[in-house]
Structures are given as C-alpha cells and as structure tokens.
Design a protein around this motif. Structure first.
Motif, PDB file in Angstrom:
ATOM      1  N   ALA A   1      24.377  32.028  70.958  1.00  0.00           N
ATOM      2  CA  ALA A   1      25.580  32.787  71.661  1.00  0.00           C
ATOM      3  C   ALA A   1      25.521  33.189  69.738  1.00  0.00           C
ATOM      4  O   ALA A   1      26.518  34.592  69.975  1.00  0.00           O
ATOM      5  CB  ALA A   1      26.586  32.171  72.177  1.00  0.00           C
ATOM      6  N   ALA A   2      25.767  32.393  68.719  1.00  0.00           N
ATOM      7  CA  ALA A   2      26.092  32.843  67.378  1.00  0.00           C
ATOM      8  C   ALA A   2      24.955  34.346  66.907  1.00  0.00           C
ATOM      9  O   ALA A   2      25.437  34.878  65.997  1.00  0.00           O
ATOM     10  CB  ALA A   2      25.555  32.059  66.577  1.00  0.00           C
ATOM     11  N   ALA A   3      23.650  34.564  67.717  1.00  0.00           N
ATOM     12  CA  ALA A   3      22.937  35.521  67.670  1.00  0.00           C
ATOM     13  C   ALA A   3      23.218  36.944  68.049  1.00  0.00           C
ATOM     14  O   ALA A   3      22.347  37.410  68.219  1.00  0.00           O
ATOM     15  CB  ALA A   3      21.424  35.075  67.208  1.00  0.00           C
ATOM     16  N   ALA A   4      24.545  36.270  69.053  1.00  0.00           N
ATOM     17  CA  ALA A   4      24.451  37.411  70.058  1.00  0.00           C
ATOM     18  C   ALA A   4      25.087  38.901  68.778  1.00  0.00           C
ATOM     19  O   ALA A   4      25.891  38.909  68.052  1.00  0.00           O
ATOM     20  CB  ALA A   4      25.185  37.259  71.143  1.00  0.00           C
ATOM     21  N   VAL A   5      24.166  40.194  69.431  1.00  0.00           N
ATOM     22  CA  VAL A   5      25.139  40.729  68.822  1.00  0.00           C
ATOM     23  C   VAL A   5      26.788  41.508  69.619  1.00  0.00           C
ATOM     24  O   VAL A   5      26.670  41.238  70.606  1.00  0.00           O
ATOM     25  CB  VAL A   5      24.122  42.502  69.532  1.00  0.00           C
ATOM     26  N   GLU A   6      27.802  41.619  68.384  1.00  0.00           N
ATOM     27  CA  GLU A   6      28.924  41.190  68.185  1.00  0.00           C
ATOM     28  C   GLU A   6      29.809  43.030  69.231  1.00  0.00           C
ATOM     29  O   GLU A   6      30.195  43.821  68.290  1.00  0.00           O
ATOM     30  CB  GLU A   6      29.321  40.828  68.194  1.00  0.00           C
ATOM     31  N   LEU A   7      30.256  43.408  70.278  1.00  0.00           N
ATOM     32  CA  LEU A   7      31.183  44.542  70.381  1.00  0.00           C
ATOM     33  C   LEU A   7      32.397  44.313  70.750  1.00  0.00           C
ATOM     34  O   LEU A   7      32.589  43.952  71.493  1.00  0.00           O
ATOM     35  CB  LEU A   7      29.944  44.881  71.780  1.00  0.00           C
ATOM     36  N   ASP A   8      32.751  45.800  70.198  1.00  0.00           N
ATOM     37  CA  ASP A   8      34.749  46.062  70.683  1.00  0.00           C
ATOM     38  C   ASP A   8      34.094  46.970  71.603  1.00  0.00           C
ATOM     39  O   ASP A   8      33.523  46.825  72.112  1.00  0.00           O
ATOM     40  CB  ASP A   8      34.662  46.384  68.669  1.00  0.00           C
ATOM     41  N   GLY A   9      35.617  47.229  71.881  1.00  0.00           N
ATOM     42  CA  GLY A   9      35.798  48.156  72.830  1.00  0.00           C
ATOM     43  C   GLY A   9      35.623  49.614  71.976  1.00  0.00           C
ATOM     44  O   GLY A   9      34.705  50.778  73.078  1.00  0.00           O
ATOM     45  N   LYS A  10      35.162  49.931  71.349  1.00  0.00           N
ATOM     46  CA  LYS A  10      34.822  51.512  70.241  1.00  0.00           C
ATOM     47  C   LYS A  10      32.903  51.282  70.577  1.00  0.00           C
ATOM     48  O   LYS A  10      32.925  52.632  70.257  1.00  0.00           O
ATOM     49  CB  LYS A  10      34.998  51.573  69.075  1.00  0.00           C
ATOM     50  N   ASP A  11      32.583  50.217  71.174  1.00  0.00           N
ATOM     51  CA  ASP A  11      30.841  50.189  71.255  1.00  0.00           C
ATOM     52  C   ASP A  11      30.512  50.666  73.028  1.00  0.00           C
ATOM     53  O   ASP A  11      29.312  50.641  72.614  1.00  0.00           O
ATOM     54  CB  ASP A  11      30.831  48.847  70.712  1.00  0.00           C
ATOM     55  N   LEU A  12      31.470  50.664  73.381  1.00  0.00           N
ATOM     56  CA  LEU A  12      31.131  50.438  75.365  1.00  0.00           C
ATOM     57  C   LEU A  12      31.952  52.555  75.420  1.00  0.00           C
ATOM     58  O   LEU A  12      32.373  52.921  75.100  1.00  0.00           O
ATOM     59  CB  LEU A  12      32.672  49.489  75.645  1.00  0.00           C
ATOM     60  N   PRO A  13      31.113  52.426  76.175  1.00  0.00           N
ATOM     61  CA  PRO A  13      29.709  51.850  76.940  1.00  0.00           C
ATOM     62  C   PRO A  13      28.758  51.273  76.381  1.00  0.00           C
ATOM     63  O   PRO A  13      28.139  52.350  75.373  1.00  0.00           O
ATOM     64  CB  PRO A  13      28.964  52.826  78.764  1.00  0.00           C
ATOM     65  N   ALA A  14      28.243  49.375  76.689  1.00  0.00           N
ATOM     66  CA  ALA A  14      27.105  49.452  75.725  1.00  0.00           C
ATOM     67  C   ALA A  14      25.842  49.384  76.119  1.00  0.00           C
ATOM     68  O   ALA A  14      25.501  49.698  77.727  1.00  0.00           O
ATOM     69  CB  ALA A  14      27.462  47.784  75.695  1.00  0.00           C
ATOM     70  N   HIS A  15      24.858  49.670  75.310  1.00  0.00           N
ATOM     71  CA  HIS A  15      23.727  49.810  75.442  1.00  0.00           C
ATOM     72  C   HIS A  15      22.626  49.608  74.344  1.00  0.00           C
ATOM     73  O   HIS A  15      23.285  49.416  73.503  1.00  0.00           O
ATOM     74  CB  HIS A  15      23.383  51.316  75.660  1.00  0.00           C
ATOM     75  N   CYS A  16      21.270  49.422  75.185  1.00  0.00           N
ATOM     76  CA  CYS A  16      19.846  48.962  73.755  1.00  0.00           C
ATOM     77  C   CYS A  16      19.257  49.651  74.439  1.00  0.00           C
ATOM     78  O   CYS A  16      19.053  50.188  74.821  1.00  0.00           O
ATOM     79  CB  CYS A  16      20.000  47.259  74.726  1.00  0.00           C
ATOM     80  N   PRO A  17      18.379  50.307  73.080  1.00  0.00           N
ATOM     81  CA  PRO A  17      18.355  49.974  71.945  1.00  0.00           C
ATOM     82  C   PRO A  17      19.846  49.946  71.193  1.00  0.00           C
ATOM     83  O   PRO A  17      20.336  51.506  71.604  1.00  0.00           O
ATOM     84  CB  PRO A  17      17.377  49.862  71.289  1.00  0.00           C
TER      85      PRO A  17
ATOM     86  N   HIS B   1      12.816  50.439  73.036  1.00  0.00           N
ATOM     87  CA  HIS B   1      12.580  50.534  74.695  1.00  0.00           C
ATOM     88  C   HIS B   1      13.191  51.310  75.083  1.00  0.00           C
ATOM     89  O   HIS B   1      14.157  52.638  74.597  1.00  0.00           O
ATOM     90  CB  HIS B   1      12.311  49.886  74.646  1.00  0.00           C
ATOM     91  N   PRO B   2      12.874  52.276  76.346  1.00  0.00           N
ATOM     92  CA  PRO B   2      13.867  53.018  77.325  1.00  0.00           C
ATOM     93  C   PRO B   2      15.337  51.981  76.893  1.00  0.00           C
ATOM     94  O   PRO B   2      15.817  51.628  77.212  1.00  0.00           O
ATOM     95  CB  PRO B   2      13.585  52.720  78.653  1.00  0.00           C
ATOM     96  N   ARG B   3      16.545  52.666  77.135  1.00  0.00           N
ATOM     97  CA  ARG B   3      17.795  52.933  76.731  1.00  0.00           C
ATOM     98  C   ARG B   3      18.425  52.497  78.927  1.00  0.00           C
ATOM     99  O   ARG B   3      18.088  53.324  79.124  1.00  0.00           O
ATOM    100  CB  ARG B   3      18.337  54.041  76.566  1.00  0.00           C
ATOM    101  N   VAL B   4      18.778  51.303  78.045  1.00  0.00           N
ATOM    102  CA  VAL B   4      19.775  50.306  79.120  1.00  0.00           C
ATOM    103  C   VAL B   4      20.990  50.424  79.213  1.00  0.00           C
ATOM    104  O   VAL B   4      21.773  49.523  77.922  1.00  0.00           O
ATOM    105  CB  VAL B   4      18.947  49.185  79.990  1.00  0.00           C
TER     106      VAL B   4
END
Length: 66
Positions: free
Chosen positions: A7-23, A33-36
C-alpha cells in the motif's frame, strides 16, 4: 490481509489525475504497455492488469461518474 508495504508503494493520485490510466506519465518509455484506464474499488485502490502497478486515491478525492 493487506500488505502495508504494498500500500505504501502505491502511486497516489488526486482528482486532477483522473481519469487514471497506466502507464502513467512518470514511467520510463521502455516499460510501456498499452494504455488502460483504471477502475478504483470502494477503498480507492486500483491495480494495472498489465504491469501490476498499484494506484490509490488520496483521502478525500471525489471520483466523478458519467
């Protein structure tokens, strides 16, 4: 049982980062990798199905729905 280290290693996101995607923009190009787009669970946690990167929402972040 949840692993606190993971949990400590998770990438922490805020409202401005949404919609969230990876990479995410901070990831090096070689690890691409393909964006999801990520769906967060009731606890504000999501995990990329490709690379396993964990993401969490900062406390108080509101996720808008369409």
């Amino acid at each position: 049982m949840t692993n606190p280290k993971a949990a400590a290693a998770a990438v922490e996101l805020d409202g401005k980062d949404l919609p969230a995607h990876c990479p995410n923009p901070a990831m090096p190009l070689w690890s691409s990798h393909p964006r999801v787009f990520l769906e967060f669970d009731a606890h504000g946690v999501a995990k990329c199905p490709y690379c396993g990167t964990a993401y969490s929402l900062k406390p108080g972040t509101v996720v808008g729905h369409h």
